[in-house]
Design a protein around this motif. Structure first.
Motif, mmCIF file in Angstrom:
data_model
loop_
_atom_site.group_PDB
_atom_site.id
_atom_site.type_symbol
_atom_site.label_atom_id
_atom_site.label_comp_id
_atom_site.label_asym_id
_atom_site.label_seq_id
_atom_site.Cartn_x
_atom_site.Cartn_y
_atom_site.Cartn_z
ATOM 1 N N ASP A 9 0.832 -1.206 0.000
ATOM 2 C CA ASP A 9 0.000 0.000 0.000
ATOM 3 C C ASP A 9 0.866 1.256 0.000
ATOM 4 O OD1 ASP A 9 -2.648 1.398 0.312
ATOM 5 O OD2 ASP A 9 -1.658 2.058 2.175
ATOM 6 N N LEU A 10 1.952 1.243 0.760
ATOM 7 C CA LEU A 10 2.839 2.400 0.825
ATOM 8 C C LEU A 10 3.490 2.668 -0.531
ATOM 9 C CD1 LEU A 10 4.038 4.617 2.612
ATOM 10 C CD2 LEU A 10 5.845 2.994 3.263
ATOM 11 N N VAL A 11 3.930 1.622 -1.200
ATOM 12 C CA VAL A 11 4.504 1.770 -2.543
ATOM 13 C C VAL A 11 3.470 2.405 -3.474
ATOM 14 C CG1 VAL A 11 5.294 0.505 -4.601
ATOM 15 C CG2 VAL A 11 6.236 -0.043 -2.346
ATOM 16 N N TYR A 12 2.247 1.943 -3.399
ATOM 17 C CA TYR A 12 1.160 2.486 -4.216
ATOM 18 C C TYR A 12 0.970 3.979 -3.945
ATOM 19 C CZ TYR A 12 -3.580 3.102 -6.043
ATOM 20 O OH TYR A 12 -4.677 3.547 -6.723
ATOM 21 N N ARG A 13 0.965 4.360 -2.677
ATOM 22 C CA ARG A 13 0.746 5.760 -2.303
ATOM 23 C C ARG A 13 1.916 6.657 -2.735
ATOM 24 N NH1 ARG A 13 0.080 5.457 3.734
ATOM 25 N NH2 ARG A 13 -0.227 7.699 3.567
ATOM 26 N N VAL A 14 3.144 6.171 -2.567
ATOM 27 C CA VAL A 14 4.319 6.960 -2.962
ATOM 28 C C VAL A 14 4.396 7.069 -4.482
ATOM 29 C CG1 VAL A 14 6.844 7.054 -2.912
ATOM 30 C CG2 VAL A 14 5.570 6.479 -0.826
ATOM 31 N N ASN A 15 4.105 5.976 -5.183
ATOM 32 C CA ASN A 15 4.062 6.043 -6.650
ATOM 33 C C ASN A 15 3.004 7.042 -7.113
ATOM 34 O OD1 ASN A 15 6.105 4.386 -7.644
ATOM 35 N ND2 ASN A 15 4.886 2.547 -7.361
ATOM 36 N N GLY A 16 1.869 7.072 -6.428
ATOM 37 C CA GLY A 16 0.830 8.049 -6.762
ATOM 38 C C GLY A 16 1.328 9.474 -6.616
ATOM 39 N N ALA A 17 2.095 9.727 -5.569
ATOM 40 C CA ALA A 17 2.676 11.060 -5.364
ATOM 41 C C ALA A 17 3.639 11.398 -6.497
ATOM 42 C CB ALA A 17 3.380 11.132 -4.012
ATOM 43 N N ALA A 18 4.466 10.431 -6.888
ATOM 44 C CA ALA A 18 5.428 10.659 -7.977
ATOM 45 C C ALA A 18 4.717 10.901 -9.302
ATOM 46 C CB ALA A 18 6.377 9.464 -8.092
ATOM 47 N N ILE A 47 1.918 11.486 4.229
ATOM 48 C CA ILE A 47 2.908 10.410 4.296
ATOM 49 C C ILE A 47 4.119 10.947 5.054
ATOM 50 C CG2 ILE A 47 4.419 8.897 2.955
ATOM 51 C CD1 ILE A 47 2.311 9.094 0.674
ATOM 52 N N ASN A 48 4.491 10.276 6.139
ATOM 53 C CA ASN A 48 5.627 10.706 6.954
ATOM 54 C C ASN A 48 6.941 10.371 6.255
ATOM 55 O OD1 ASN A 48 4.038 11.629 9.152
ATOM 56 N ND2 ASN A 48 3.745 9.511 9.773
ATOM 57 N N PHE A 49 7.904 11.280 6.373
ATOM 58 C CA PHE A 49 9.195 11.069 5.722
ATOM 59 C C PHE A 49 10.265 11.919 6.390
ATOM 60 C CE2 PHE A 49 7.173 14.653 3.739
ATOM 61 C CZ PHE A 49 8.184 15.586 3.639
ATOM 62 N N CYS A 70 20.220 9.460 2.059
ATOM 63 C CA CYS A 70 19.188 8.995 1.138
ATOM 64 C C CYS A 70 18.251 10.161 0.855
ATOM 65 C CB CYS A 70 18.438 7.787 1.685
ATOM 66 S SG CYS A 70 17.367 8.059 3.078
ATOM 67 N N ASP A 71 17.692 10.182 -0.325
ATOM 68 C CA ASP A 71 16.822 11.294 -0.705
ATOM 69 C C ASP A 71 15.658 11.417 0.273
ATOM 70 O OD1 ASP A 71 18.389 11.995 -2.882
ATOM 71 O OD2 ASP A 71 17.256 10.729 -4.265
ATOM 72 N N LEU A 72 14.915 10.329 0.448
ATOM 73 C CA LEU A 72 13.767 10.342 1.358
ATOM 74 C C LEU A 72 13.665 8.996 2.059
ATOM 75 C CD1 LEU A 72 11.412 12.026 -1.190
ATOM 76 C CD2 LEU A 72 11.975 13.031 1.017
ATOM 77 N N PHE A 73 13.414 9.039 3.352
ATOM 78 C CA PHE A 73 13.166 7.832 4.131
ATOM 79 C C PHE A 73 11.708 7.909 4.555
ATOM 80 C CE2 PHE A 73 14.100 5.210 8.120
ATOM 81 C CZ PHE A 73 14.154 4.015 7.421
ATOM 82 N N ILE A 74 10.894 7.035 3.989
ATOM 83 C CA ILE A 74 9.442 7.101 4.102
ATOM 84 C C ILE A 74 8.940 6.179 5.211
ATOM 85 C CG2 ILE A 74 7.268 6.810 2.845
ATOM 86 C CD1 ILE A 74 9.032 8.849 1.464
ATOM 87 N N GLU A 75 8.152 6.746 6.118
ATOM 88 C CA GLU A 75 7.475 5.976 7.169
ATOM 89 C C GLU A 75 8.432 5.055 7.935
ATOM 90 O OE1 GLU A 75 4.186 6.149 8.085
ATOM 91 O OE2 GLU A 75 3.549 7.557 6.535
ATOM 92 N N ASN A 76 9.693 5.427 8.023
ATOM 93 C CA ASN A 76 10.717 4.651 8.736
ATOM 94 C C ASN A 76 10.870 3.215 8.235
ATOM 95 O OD1 ASN A 76 11.580 6.721 10.533
ATOM 96 N ND2 ASN A 76 9.690 6.413 11.671
#
Length: 136
Positions: A9-18, A47-49, A70-76
């Motif tokens: 689900d997180l991958v889906y949400r981050v891809n949506g943002a991109a 989304i926490n980062f 790293c560019d972004l560390f998402i949700e730890n």
């Protein structure tokens, strides 16, 4: 608790943002511009980062100062590396995997904004040994 379903689900949400950032900007800009826009889009989506997180580095019991970020560390739990290049090369993937291992992050996402269709050409998900330890 982090599960494989949560990460999917997180991958889906981050891809949506991109995809949203790419829809507004298109290809051809500097990575730093995409980075700033991703920060804004992730914040808008709740989304926490952490941005430009310093990678902890240890060698034979000695903690070393590191310039690795790293560019972004998402949700730890997810390393997000952003690119704006013609082609992702093996060293880009090696760096992402190294960051994932040092941060004990089970999943990483490489997003290249310098493509025509970000969904089909611009993103790839990577997992490591920490992922296989997670519950479904």
């Amino acid at each position: 608790m982090i599960t494989k379903a949560y990460l999917t689900d997180l991958v889906y949400r981050v891809n949506g943002a991109a995809i949203e950032v790419h829809k507004h900007l298109g290809p051809g800009l500097l990575e730093s511009i995409y980075h700033k826009c991703m920060i804004r889009e992730l914040a808008l989506r709740g989304i926490n980062f952490q941005s430009e997180l310093v990678i902890p580095f240890e060698y034979k019991g000695l903690k070393l100062e590191s310039d690795l970020r790293c560019d972004l560390f998402i949700e730890n739990c997810m390393v997000l590396e952003l690119k704006a290049t013609n082609k992702i090369i093996p060293i880009n993937v090696a760096v992402l995997m190294s960051y994932m291992n040092h941060l004990e992050a089970p999943i990483g996402l490489m997003i290249n904004f310098n493509v025509e269709n970000i969904f089909h050409q611009g993103q790839k998900t990577y997992v490591n040994s920490f992922y296989s330890r997670l519950e479904d």
